[in-house]
Write a protein that holds these residues in place. Sequence first.
Motif, short mmCIF file in Angstrom:
data_model
loop_
_atom_site.label_atom_id
_atom_site.label_comp_id
_atom_site.label_asym_id
_atom_site.label_seq_id
_atom_site.Cartn_x
_atom_site.Cartn_y
_atom_site.Cartn_z
N ALA A 46 0.86 -1.19 0.00
CA ALA A 46 0.00 0.00 0.00
C ALA A 46 0.88 1.23 0.00
CB ALA A 46 -0.90 0.01 1.23
N GLU A 69 -2.35 5.01 2.73
CA GLU A 69 -3.53 4.39 2.10
C GLU A 69 -3.78 3.01 2.67
OE1 GLU A 69 -3.67 4.53 -2.16
OE2 GLU A 69 -2.62 6.44 -2.25
N ASP A 70 -5.02 2.52 2.50
CA ASP A 70 -5.37 1.17 2.97
C ASP A 70 -4.64 0.12 2.14
OD1 ASP A 70 -7.11 2.09 4.92
OD2 ASP A 70 -8.83 2.10 3.55
N ARG A 118 -1.06 -1.14 -9.46
CA ARG A 118 -0.68 0.07 -8.70
C ARG A 118 0.83 0.26 -8.62
NH1 ARG A 118 -3.40 3.18 -4.76
NH2 ARG A 118 -2.30 5.18 -4.83
#
Length: 201
Positions: free
Chosen positions: A143, A147-148, A159
């Motif tokens: 992450a 952020e989660d 990501r």
Amino acid sequence: MLLPLNPTHPEPRKIARAVEMLERGEIIGYPTDTVYGLGCDILNKQAIERIYQLKGMRKDKALAFICPDLSDISRYAIVENHTYRLLKRFLPGPYTFILPATREVPKYLHLKQKTVGIRVPAHPVPVALVQALGRPLISTTAAPVGEDPLVDPAEVDQRFKGLGLVLDAGGGGMVPTTVVDLSEGRVHIVRQGAGPTDELV
């Protein structure tokens, strides 16, 4: 790139492929007993620096090591008898224990405190990885800072551009490990996470 694998009986050839990536200096994504993690070879300084960049993480924030079992911990951390008894009760499990570092820990991983965060996950995939690699795996939550955790391995792959591969063992958890500092001879809960702390304090 996603590489699906069996979460309870990870295929040796897929683990071998991931280890080959780690030995080449790549960063990989993988499941743990809590959240998906990003990891690299403990001996690759450049890969460790890339993890900090990928996550947007400050260099004074420590990364954890994944060890295959308790017997490996004493190479990298100073473990007194009473500490060992406590570790034995809670590991493998969803905890990161901060302990004084030994000289086996590479100098570029030492922060001012000269401590090390140790993980022994209760999950066959990371255990198989470190057993095949023959040394600990650097580990951090998949992450970006603030952020989660990313639950879907496909999201981890999208990501974090430039990962060697992501071992896809299905959806991960959202709660990271409980972080416990034992480096000063007492129990200090740094972060409450997936592991219960009632019996620790």
